[in-house]
Design an enzyme around this catalytic site. Structure first.
Site, short mmCIF file in Angstrom:
data_model
loop_
_atom_site.label_atom_id
_atom_site.label_comp_id
_atom_site.label_asym_id
_atom_site.label_seq_id
_atom_site.Cartn_x
_atom_site.Cartn_y
_atom_site.Cartn_z
N ARG A 32 1.78 -4.62 -9.52
CA ARG A 32 2.91 -3.69 -10.08
C ARG A 32 3.82 -4.70 -10.79
O ARG A 32 4.07 -5.93 -10.20
CB ARG A 32 3.51 -3.05 -8.78
CG ARG A 32 2.85 -1.75 -8.39
CD ARG A 32 2.90 -0.62 -9.61
NE ARG A 32 2.27 0.37 -9.36
CZ ARG A 32 1.03 0.73 -9.63
NH1 ARG A 32 0.38 -0.14 -10.50
NH2 ARG A 32 0.59 1.99 -9.45
N HIS A 70 -0.53 -1.65 -18.99
CA HIS A 70 -1.05 -1.20 -17.81
C HIS A 70 -2.68 -0.38 -18.05
O HIS A 70 -2.49 0.81 -17.79
CB HIS A 70 0.04 0.00 -17.19
CG HIS A 70 -0.16 0.36 -15.83
ND1 HIS A 70 1.01 0.59 -14.98
CD2 HIS A 70 -0.91 0.42 -15.22
CE1 HIS A 70 0.64 0.78 -13.82
NE2 HIS A 70 -0.86 0.53 -13.72
P1 NDP Z 1 -4.96 -2.14 -0.88
O1 NDP Z 1 -3.77 -1.30 0.03
O2 NDP Z 1 -6.12 -1.67 -0.50
O3 NDP Z 1 -4.71 -3.58 -0.52
C1 NDP Z 1 -3.42 -4.00 -0.64
C2 NDP Z 1 -3.56 -5.53 -0.25
O4 NDP Z 1 -2.28 -6.36 -0.47
C3 NDP Z 1 -3.98 -5.87 1.05
O5 NDP Z 1 -4.83 -6.83 1.23
C4 NDP Z 1 -2.60 -6.16 2.00
O6 NDP Z 1 -2.71 -6.88 3.21
C5 NDP Z 1 -1.96 -6.97 0.93
N1 NDP Z 1 -0.65 -6.86 1.17
C6 NDP Z 1 0.15 -5.73 1.20
N2 NDP Z 1 1.49 -6.43 1.52
C7 NDP Z 1 1.36 -7.68 1.63
C8 NDP Z 1 2.32 -8.74 2.07
N3 NDP Z 1 3.83 -8.41 2.41
N4 NDP Z 1 1.97 -10.08 2.04
C9 NDP Z 1 0.68 -10.35 1.74
N5 NDP Z 1 -0.46 -9.41 1.50
C10 NDP Z 1 0.24 -8.06 1.39
O7 NDP Z 1 -4.59 -1.75 -2.34
P2 NDP Z 1 -5.60 -1.64 -3.57
O8 NDP Z 1 -6.30 -2.82 -3.52
O9 NDP Z 1 -6.24 -0.37 -3.68
O10 NDP Z 1 -4.62 -1.90 -4.67
C11 NDP Z 1 -3.62 -2.94 -4.80
C12 NDP Z 1 -2.43 -2.38 -5.92
O11 NDP Z 1 -3.15 -2.66 -7.39
C13 NDP Z 1 -1.89 -1.05 -5.83
O12 NDP Z 1 -0.95 -0.94 -4.73
C14 NDP Z 1 -1.40 -0.86 -7.32
O13 NDP Z 1 -0.09 -1.30 -7.28
C15 NDP Z 1 -2.40 -1.75 -8.07
N6 NDP Z 1 -3.11 -1.04 -9.10
C16 NDP Z 1 -2.78 -1.40 -10.57
C17 NDP Z 1 -3.77 -0.82 -11.51
C18 NDP Z 1 -3.50 -1.04 -12.86
O14 NDP Z 1 -4.17 -0.58 -13.64
N7 NDP Z 1 -2.89 -2.04 -13.18
C19 NDP Z 1 -4.68 0.33 -10.93
C20 NDP Z 1 -4.78 0.52 -9.57
C21 NDP Z 1 -4.16 -0.23 -8.59
P3 NDP Z 1 -3.55 -6.19 4.37
O15 NDP Z 1 -5.10 -6.15 3.79
O16 NDP Z 1 -3.48 -7.33 5.46
O17 NDP Z 1 -2.84 -5.07 4.69
#
Ligand code: NDP
Length: 311
Positions: free
Chosen positions: A227, A275
């Site tokens: 993001r 994006h």
């Molecule tokens: P998930 O919820 O499956 O994964 C999020 C990951 O981020 C998890 O491993 C989580 O850790 C980690 N995380 C969250 N907060 C923290 C933190 N404070 N410190 C360290 N690690 C953290 O999300 P997705 O993989 O499905 O998607 C990720 C992001 O990709 C979405 O939120 C979206 O913003 C972005 N996206 C962008 C797109 C684009 O076209 N550019 C398209 C689709 C998504 P833990 O495993 O420990 O919970």
């Protein structure tokens, strides 16, 4: 019970097209589109791509907001969102795979010096560089969720050294996993490429700031597909100008579309895309019809967002 589709992103997906696809799955469903919502009291489920603060309040009996993607930060940022409204998202291997492909494309472009060759061609210059070896290159994946794991796997399969960072500690085959502030430091110290697949939350907002850029390797490249507001953009420009890192590939920006006056557009060390790194939803879109069915039958929903965690 009515489902209102109000995607607000017609270049990508029209409300009518999504309605037709969902009706194929669930012909008897009451599915309406933003242009013709009917009686707003009947709307219990809302499907959006772009969400505007206060939108939920238009529908007095709303129970569920279904995002047509993975990132839900704009929805959760709405202080007027009633506690009773649940939020679900899509989890798709299709767009996750596309984000892995996007990241690999930009990394390979650097490994094979493609940008220099483009410039040399313009100057009619014949100069050869040795390709950088994948096995001697470390890729850090920040965020090891559904998409981050696909990104990590893609780089492992292409012979790179891969390190990963997430909130909770993890064990992933052929990926050295870290968590916590100290873990992030270690990950950045080893990385030639830093790929951000983090969600936007209170904890990750502007995580890429001056003090973090000071921990980057000077030759490293940041690729942000998570993001836009993960990055403090003024700090990024300054860090690039000072050589704290070598470049940045940004698929997401803090304001989208990126305003024409933004310095990011013309910065020589920044490459931008609008994006699009994860574009197609594939069959995951059918989960919207499934969530309509589950909401109607009072069953547990697919891909429910933990509103307290923010993702
Ligand atoms: P998930 O919820 O499956 O994964 C999020 C990951 O981020 C998890 O491993 C989580 O850790 C980690 N995380 C969250 N907060 C923290 C933190 N404070 N410190 C360290 N690690 C953290 O999300 P997705 O993989 O499905 O998607 C990720 C992001 O990709 C979405 O939120 C979206 O913003 C972005 N996206 C962008 C797109 C684009 O076209 N550019 C398209 C689709 C998504 P833990 O495993 O420990 O919970």
């Amino acid at each position: 019970m009515a489902l209102l589709i109000d995607v607000k992103h017609p270049d990508w997906m029209t409300d009518e097209d999504l309605r037709a696809e969902l009706l194929q799955q669930y012909p008897q469903a009451d599915i309406r589109i933003g242009a013709n919502p009917g009686n707003l009291d009947e709307i219990q489920m809302l499907t959006v791509s772009t969400y505007h603060c206060g939108e939920a309040l238009r529908y007095p009996n709303l129970k569920l907001i279904q995002k047509t993607g993975a990132g839900v930060n704009n929805i959760l940022a709405d202080s007027d969102l009633p506690e009773s409204v649940q939020v679900t998202r899509l989890q798709t291997n299709t767009s996750g795979g596309e984000m892995a492909e996007y990241s690999l494309a930009y990394v390979l472009q650097e490994q094979r010096h493609m940008r220099q060759y483009n410039q040399h061609q313009a100057d009619s210059k014949w100069v050869a560089y040795a390709p950088r070896k994948a096995r001697e290159t470390t890729v850090a994946v920040l965020g090891l969720g559904r998409i981050g794991l696909l990104v990590a796997e893609r780089f492992v399969n292409n012979g790179f050294q891969v390190v990963g960072w997430s909130r909770s500690s993890k064990t992933v085959d052929k990926v050295a996993c870290f968590s916590g502030d100290e873990g992030l430091k270690q990950v950045l110290a080893s990385a030639d490429y830093v790929i951000s697949v983090l969600p936007s939350t209170d904890q990750t907002l502007h995580i890429f700031n001056r003090s973090l850029f000071q921990q980057f390797n000077p030759g490293s490249l940041l690729i942000n597909v998570g993001r836009g507001d993960l990055v403090n953009e003024a700090d990024l420009v300054q860090a690039l100008d000072e050589g704290l890192l070598a470049g940045a590939v940004l698929d997401v920006m803090s304001v989208e579309p990126l305003p024409s006056e933004s310095p990011l557009w013309l910065h020589p060390k920044i490459q931008l895309t609008p994006h699009i790194s994860g574009y197609h939803l594939g069959d995951a879109v059918l989960d919207i019809a499934e969530n309509y069915r589950r909401l109607q039958n009072n069953q547990p929903l697919l891909h429910l967002v933990d509103r307290s965690k923010g993702y």
